[in-house]
Design a protein around this motif. Structure first.
Motif, PDB file in Angstrom:
ATOM      1  N   TYR A  71      42.379  50.511  36.984  1.00 47.07           N
ATOM      2  CA  TYR A  71      41.617  48.401  36.971  1.00 47.07           C
ATOM      3  C   TYR A  71      43.170  48.119  37.012  1.00 47.07           C
ATOM      4  O   TYR A  71      44.086  48.411  36.941  1.00 47.07           O
ATOM      5  CB  TYR A  71      41.186  47.753  36.180  1.00 47.07           C
ATOM      6  CG  TYR A  71      41.638  48.435  33.991  1.00 47.07           C
ATOM      7  CD1 TYR A  71      42.128  46.853  33.884  1.00 47.07           C
ATOM      8  CD2 TYR A  71      41.753  49.365  33.576  1.00 47.07           C
ATOM      9  CE1 TYR A  71      42.559  47.243  32.712  1.00 47.07           C
ATOM     10  CE2 TYR A  71      41.605  49.496  32.204  1.00 47.07           C
ATOM     11  CZ  TYR A  71      42.382  48.251  31.911  1.00 47.07           C
ATOM     12  OH  TYR A  71      43.398  48.495  30.748  1.00 47.07           O
ATOM     13  N   ALA A  72      43.449  46.964  37.461  1.00 48.35           N
ATOM     14  CA  ALA A  72      44.548  45.917  37.262  1.00 48.35           C
ATOM     15  C   ALA A  72      44.229  44.322  36.400  1.00 48.35           C
ATOM     16  O   ALA A  72      42.618  44.601  35.729  1.00 48.35           O
ATOM     17  CB  ALA A  72      45.014  45.368  38.722  1.00 48.35           C
ATOM     18  N   GLN A  73      45.202  44.307  35.021  1.00 45.85           N
ATOM     19  CA  GLN A  73      45.013  43.210  34.767  1.00 45.85           C
ATOM     20  C   GLN A  73      46.489  42.161  34.823  1.00 45.85           C
ATOM     21  O   GLN A  73      47.691  42.512  34.462  1.00 45.85           O
ATOM     22  CB  GLN A  73      45.835  43.516  33.704  1.00 45.85           C
ATOM     23  CG  GLN A  73      44.617  42.003  32.274  1.00 45.85           C
ATOM     24  CD  GLN A  73      43.849  42.710  31.049  1.00 45.85           C
ATOM     25  OE1 GLN A  73      43.812  44.444  30.768  1.00 45.85           O
ATOM     26  NE2 GLN A  73      43.446  42.212  30.225  1.00 45.85           N
ATOM     27  N   THR A  74      46.162  41.163  35.109  1.00 47.98           N
ATOM     28  CA  THR A  74      47.384  40.276  35.099  1.00 47.98           C
ATOM     29  C   THR A  74      47.838  39.675  33.174  1.00 47.98           C
ATOM     30  O   THR A  74      46.823  39.747  32.404  1.00 47.98           O
ATOM     31  CB  THR A  74      47.315  38.600  35.398  1.00 47.98           C
ATOM     32  OG1 THR A  74      46.014  38.182  34.972  1.00 47.98           O
ATOM     33  CG2 THR A  74      47.085  38.978  37.436  1.00 47.98           C
ATOM     34  N   ARG A  75      48.573  39.581  32.683  1.00 45.73           N
ATOM     35  CA  ARG A  75      49.415  39.405  31.571  1.00 45.73           C
ATOM     36  C   ARG A  75      48.237  38.508  30.931  1.00 45.73           C
ATOM     37  O   ARG A  75      48.619  37.043  31.609  1.00 45.73           O
ATOM     38  CB  ARG A  75      50.818  39.293  31.773  1.00 45.73           C
ATOM     39  CG  ARG A  75      50.746  39.228  29.918  1.00 45.73           C
ATOM     40  CD  ARG A  75      52.269  39.337  29.698  1.00 45.73           C
ATOM     41  NE  ARG A  75      52.809  40.988  30.211  1.00 45.73           N
ATOM     42  CZ  ARG A  75      54.429  40.274  30.914  1.00 45.73           C
ATOM     43  NH1 ARG A  75      55.290  39.787  31.515  1.00 45.73           N
ATOM     44  NH2 ARG A  75      54.597  42.081  30.894  1.00 45.73           N
ATOM     45  N   GLY A  76      47.465  38.199  30.346  1.00 43.70           N
ATOM     46  CA  GLY A  76      46.869  37.598  29.935  1.00 43.70           C
ATOM     47  C   GLY A  76      45.424  36.183  30.398  1.00 43.70           C
ATOM     48  O   GLY A  76      44.770  35.853  29.966  1.00 43.70           O
ATOM     49  N   GLY A  77      45.047  37.557  31.780  1.00 36.32           N
ATOM     50  CA  GLY A  77      43.917  37.369  32.191  1.00 36.32           C
ATOM     51  C   GLY A  77      43.073  38.452  32.482  1.00 36.32           C
ATOM     52  O   GLY A  77      42.966  39.280  31.629  1.00 36.32           O
ATOM     53  N   ALA A  78      41.690  38.586  32.664  1.00 31.98           N
ATOM     54  CA  ALA A  78      40.658  38.866  33.077  1.00 31.98           C
ATOM     55  C   ALA A  78      41.493  40.398  33.620  1.00 31.98           C
ATOM     56  O   ALA A  78      42.055  40.574  34.681  1.00 31.98           O
ATOM     57  CB  ALA A  78      39.719  38.516  33.238  1.00 31.98           C
ATOM     58  N   ALA A  79      41.162  42.182  33.300  1.00 30.97           N
ATOM     59  CA  ALA A  79      40.223  43.161  34.073  1.00 30.97           C
ATOM     60  C   ALA A  79      39.971  42.546  35.129  1.00 30.97           C
ATOM     61  O   ALA A  79      38.669  42.015  34.912  1.00 30.97           O
ATOM     62  CB  ALA A  79      40.395  43.897  32.652  1.00 30.97           C
ATOM     63  N   THR A  80      40.378  43.731  36.453  1.00 27.93           N
ATOM     64  CA  THR A  80      39.484  43.756  37.357  1.00 27.93           C
ATOM     65  C   THR A  80      38.523  44.615  37.337  1.00 27.93           C
ATOM     66  O   THR A  80      38.401  45.911  36.327  1.00 27.93           O
ATOM     67  CB  THR A  80      40.380  44.181  38.885  1.00 27.93           C
ATOM     68  OG1 THR A  80      40.898  45.510  38.294  1.00 27.93           O
ATOM     69  CG2 THR A  80      41.410  43.385  38.876  1.00 27.93           C
ATOM     70  N   PRO A  81      37.414  44.932  38.289  1.00 27.63           N
ATOM     71  CA  PRO A  81      36.377  45.677  37.335  1.00 27.63           C
ATOM     72  C   PRO A  81      37.208  47.093  37.474  1.00 27.63           C
ATOM     73  O   PRO A  81      37.650  47.359  38.464  1.00 27.63           O
ATOM     74  CB  PRO A  81      35.691  45.680  38.904  1.00 27.63           C
ATOM     75  CG  PRO A  81      35.541  44.373  39.184  1.00 27.63           C
ATOM     76  CD  PRO A  81      37.038  43.983  38.878  1.00 27.63           C
ATOM     77  N   GLN A  82      36.624  48.474  36.830  1.00 29.64           N
ATOM     78  CA  GLN A  82      36.728  49.537  37.079  1.00 29.64           C
ATOM     79  C   GLN A  82      37.133  50.263  38.411  1.00 29.64           C
ATOM     80  O   GLN A  82      35.332  50.122  39.447  1.00 29.64           O
ATOM     81  CB  GLN A  82      36.492  49.839  36.098  1.00 29.64           C
ATOM     82  CG  GLN A  82      37.388  49.955  34.775  1.00 29.64           C
ATOM     83  CD  GLN A  82      37.162  50.788  33.631  1.00 29.64           C
ATOM     84  OE1 GLN A  82      36.508  51.971  33.812  1.00 29.64           O
ATOM     85  NE2 GLN A  82      36.863  50.151  32.301  1.00 29.64           N
ATOM     86  N   ARG A  83      37.403  50.948  39.116  1.00 31.90           N
ATOM     87  CA  ARG A  83      37.047  51.734  40.132  1.00 31.90           C
ATOM     88  C   ARG A  83      37.228  53.654  39.668  1.00 31.90           C
ATOM     89  O   ARG A  83      38.723  53.448  39.401  1.00 31.90           O
ATOM     90  CB  ARG A  83      37.593  51.644  40.956  1.00 31.90           C
ATOM     91  CG  ARG A  83      38.488  50.221  41.890  1.00 31.90           C
ATOM     92  CD  ARG A  83      37.362  50.230  42.721  1.00 31.90           C
ATOM     93  NE  ARG A  83      36.968  48.701  42.882  1.00 31.90           N
ATOM     94  CZ  ARG A  83      36.099  48.530  43.970  1.00 31.90           C
ATOM     95  NH1 ARG A  83      35.299  49.011  45.182  1.00 31.90           N
ATOM     96  NH2 ARG A  83      36.397  47.367  44.302  1.00 31.90           N
TER      97      ARG A  83
END
Length: 131
Positions: A21-33
């Motif tokens: 998954y990807a996540q921006t600093r302080g943001g929400a994570a993308t759905p997991q693959r």
């Protein structure tokens, strides 16, 4: 760091099944693959006597307790289980000796089943002339 295009690309080469998954600093994570990774298997064969062969290879990654390795003879209609062994728990190396009573040219592969660490794996095909 994301460039001006807003796109990030990188190579992923996990040895085992992996969730990304990807996540921006302080943001929400993308759905997991889920990335399913097959067990890496090699297959070698050496004749030791008339009709007798030692099959050997390696399974990666190695497993605690050793992974079950199944040797199959390929036919036009499917595959026939010929022998099984267990790979070494630390190195993943495996070996088995098989004596054949028939003759001919045959193709062989080794396979493993799926587990929590990896999905099923299949080796290269090895063609043998048995006489």
């Amino acid at each position: 760091t994301v460039g001006a295009s807003g796109v990030v690309t990188w190579a992923v080469r996990p040895l085992t099944n992996t969730r990304l998954y990807a996540q921006t600093r302080g943001g929400a994570a993308t759905p997991q693959r889920v990335v399913n990774v097959a067990t890496g298997l090699s297959l070698n064969a050496a004749r030791t006597d008339v009709g007798t062969f030692v099959f050997s290879g390696r399974s990666l990654p190695a497993r605690s307790g050793g992974l079950i390795i199944s040797l199959y003879r390929l036919t036009k209609t499917g595959q026939i289980l010929t022998a099984q062994t267990r790979a070494d728990a630390r190195s993943g190396d495996w070996s088995l000796t098989r004596r054949f009573t028939g003759t001919g040219t045959f193709d062989f592969v080794v396979r493993t089943g799926s587990d929590l660490q990896n999905v099923a794996g299949t080796s290269n095909t090895r063609r043998l002339a048995i006489s």
